[in-house]
Design a protein around this motif. Structure first.
Motif, short mmCIF file in Angstrom:
data_model
loop_
_atom_site.label_atom_id
_atom_site.label_comp_id
_atom_site.label_asym_id
_atom_site.label_seq_id
_atom_site.Cartn_x
_atom_site.Cartn_y
_atom_site.Cartn_z
N VAL A 270 -6.49 5.52 -7.55
CA VAL A 270 -6.72 6.67 -8.42
C VAL A 270 -6.78 7.99 -7.67
O VAL A 270 -6.87 9.05 -8.27
CB VAL A 270 -8.01 6.49 -9.27
N GLY A 271 -6.73 7.93 -6.34
CA GLY A 271 -6.78 9.16 -5.56
C GLY A 271 -6.26 8.94 -4.16
O GLY A 271 -6.34 7.82 -3.63
N ILE A 272 -5.68 10.00 -3.59
CA ILE A 272 -5.18 9.95 -2.22
C ILE A 272 -5.57 11.22 -1.48
O ILE A 272 -5.79 12.27 -2.08
CB ILE A 272 -3.64 9.79 -2.14
N CYS A 273 -5.65 11.09 -0.17
CA CYS A 273 -5.89 12.24 0.69
C CYS A 273 -5.34 11.90 2.06
O CYS A 273 -5.66 10.85 2.62
CB CYS A 273 -7.37 12.56 0.77
N ALA A 274 -4.49 12.78 2.60
CA ALA A 274 -3.83 12.53 3.88
C ALA A 274 -4.42 13.40 4.97
O ALA A 274 -4.82 14.55 4.74
CB ALA A 274 -2.33 12.81 3.75
N ARG B 17 7.48 10.29 4.87
CA ARG B 17 6.96 10.10 6.23
C ARG B 17 5.62 9.36 6.20
O ARG B 17 5.37 8.46 6.99
CB ARG B 17 6.82 11.47 6.91
N LEU B 18 4.76 9.73 5.28
CA LEU B 18 3.45 9.08 5.22
C LEU B 18 3.54 7.63 4.74
O LEU B 18 2.68 6.83 5.06
CB LEU B 18 2.48 9.88 4.35
N GLU B 19 4.59 7.27 4.01
CA GLU B 19 4.79 5.86 3.67
C GLU B 19 4.99 5.05 4.96
O GLU B 19 4.40 3.98 5.13
CB GLU B 19 6.02 5.67 2.79
N GLU C 290 0.83 -1.21 0.00
CA GLU C 290 0.00 0.00 0.00
C GLU C 290 0.86 1.25 0.00
O GLU C 290 0.55 2.23 -0.67
CB GLU C 290 -0.94 0.00 1.20
N SER C 291 1.94 1.24 0.77
CA SER C 291 2.80 2.42 0.82
C SER C 291 3.51 2.63 -0.52
O SER C 291 3.75 3.77 -0.92
CB SER C 291 3.80 2.34 1.97
N ARG C 292 3.81 1.56 -1.24
CA ARG C 292 4.42 1.71 -2.58
C ARG C 292 3.42 2.33 -3.55
O ARG C 292 3.78 3.20 -4.35
CB ARG C 292 4.91 0.36 -3.10
N LYS C 293 2.17 1.90 -3.49
CA LYS C 293 1.13 2.49 -4.35
C LYS C 293 0.97 3.97 -4.03
O LYS C 293 0.81 4.81 -4.92
CB LYS C 293 -0.20 1.77 -4.17
N TYR C 294 0.99 4.29 -2.73
CA TYR C 294 0.89 5.68 -2.31
C TYR C 294 2.04 6.49 -2.91
O TYR C 294 1.84 7.57 -3.45
CB TYR C 294 0.90 5.80 -0.78
N ILE D 111 1.72 4.76 6.85
CA ILE D 111 0.83 3.74 6.27
C ILE D 111 1.26 2.36 6.77
O ILE D 111 0.43 1.56 7.19
CB ILE D 111 0.85 3.81 4.73
N GLU D 112 2.55 2.11 6.73
CA GLU D 112 3.06 0.80 7.14
C GLU D 112 2.86 0.56 8.64
O GLU D 112 2.55 -0.55 9.06
CB GLU D 112 4.55 0.69 6.78
N ASP D 113 3.01 1.60 9.44
CA ASP D 113 2.91 1.46 10.90
C ASP D 113 1.50 1.68 11.43
O ASP D 113 1.25 1.52 12.62
CB ASP D 113 3.85 2.47 11.59
N GLN D 114 0.57 2.09 10.55
CA GLN D 114 -0.80 2.40 10.95
C GLN D 114 -0.83 3.43 12.08
O GLN D 114 -1.42 3.20 13.13
CB GLN D 114 -1.55 1.12 11.34
N ASN D 115 -0.19 4.56 11.86
CA ASN D 115 -0.12 5.64 12.83
C ASN D 115 -1.52 6.21 13.06
O ASN D 115 -2.23 6.57 12.11
CB ASN D 115 0.82 6.73 12.31
N HIS D 116 -1.93 6.31 14.33
CA HIS D 116 -3.28 6.79 14.68
C HIS D 116 -3.50 8.26 14.32
O HIS D 116 -4.59 8.64 13.91
CB HIS D 116 -3.51 6.59 16.18
N ASP D 117 -2.46 9.09 14.47
CA ASP D 117 -2.59 10.54 14.26
C ASP D 117 -2.36 10.97 12.81
O ASP D 117 -2.54 12.14 12.48
CB ASP D 117 -1.61 11.30 15.16
N ARG D 118 -1.90 10.06 11.97
CA ARG D 118 -1.57 10.38 10.58
C ARG D 118 -2.05 9.22 9.72
O ARG D 118 -1.64 8.10 9.93
CB ARG D 118 -0.07 10.56 10.41
N PHE D 119 -2.92 9.51 8.75
CA PHE D 119 -3.38 8.44 7.88
C PHE D 119 -3.62 8.95 6.47
O PHE D 119 -3.78 10.16 6.26
CB PHE D 119 -4.64 7.76 8.44
N VAL D 120 -3.61 8.04 5.55
CA VAL D 120 -3.90 8.33 4.14
C VAL D 120 -5.02 7.40 3.71
O VAL D 120 -4.95 6.20 3.94
CB VAL D 120 -2.66 8.09 3.24
#
Length: 159
Positions: free
Chosen positions: A61-65, A37-39, A4-8, A42-51
């Motif tokens: 086809v779309g992302i939003c952080a 950082r967001l990769e 998922e982080s590679r796709k991101y 995504i891998e660590d499933q950070n509670h305060d930061r997500f995509v």
């Protein structure tokens, strides 16, 4: 989660290449970064930061952080929908999903975002969702030519 982080990463680099004026980052500089950082988030499933991603079949086809800052404010960054998928309400639904997830994780918060003044489609999308312009001193704007918008999750209802 590394797939998922590679796709991101792929779609994030595409957004910087195609619309450099819309993001506070440079494509050439981003290429040099081994891992965003967001990769890691995504891998660590950070509670305060997500995509969140929008998919058509298996294609991202779309992302939003979403990033919760140290002041307890939510921030939306990196909103991007691939060109051939724009105009299909994907961005609208993706922003709604990010707001809903932010509301679920942090009830009763303010969410902020910035939009370049040249991107009228995005500006109208955010206003349609319920974001309002933040009226404040010019120094509150991160970059000249951007408009800061906010939305309080208690005032938001998914239309």
């Amino acid at each position: 989660m590394s797939h998922e982080s590679r796709k991101y990463r792929i779609i994030r680099l595409e957004s910087l290449k195609k619309f450099p004026e819309s993001f506070g980052a440079n494509y050439q500089e981003a290429l040099k970064i081994e891992k965003f950082r967001l990769e890691s988030d995504i891998e660590d499933q950070n509670h305060d930061r997500f995509v969140l991603g929008a998919f058509a079949d298996e294609e991202l086809v779309g992302i939003c952080a979403f990033v919760m800052d140290e002041n307890g404010k939510g921030n939306i960054y990196q909103m991007y929908i691939r060109e051939n998928f724009q105009g299909k309400n994907i961005g609208f639904r993706l922003i709604q999903a990010v707001i809903e997830e932010g509301k679920k994780r942090f009830n009763g918060i303010d969410i902020f975002l910035e939009v370049t003044d040249k991107n009228e489609k995005a500006y109208h999308l955010y206003r349609k969702i319920g974001f309002k312009e933040v009226n404040g001193p010019v120094e509150q704007k991160e970059m000249i030519g951007n408009t800061q918008l906010s939305l309080h999750t208690n005032d938001y209802s998914n239309q």
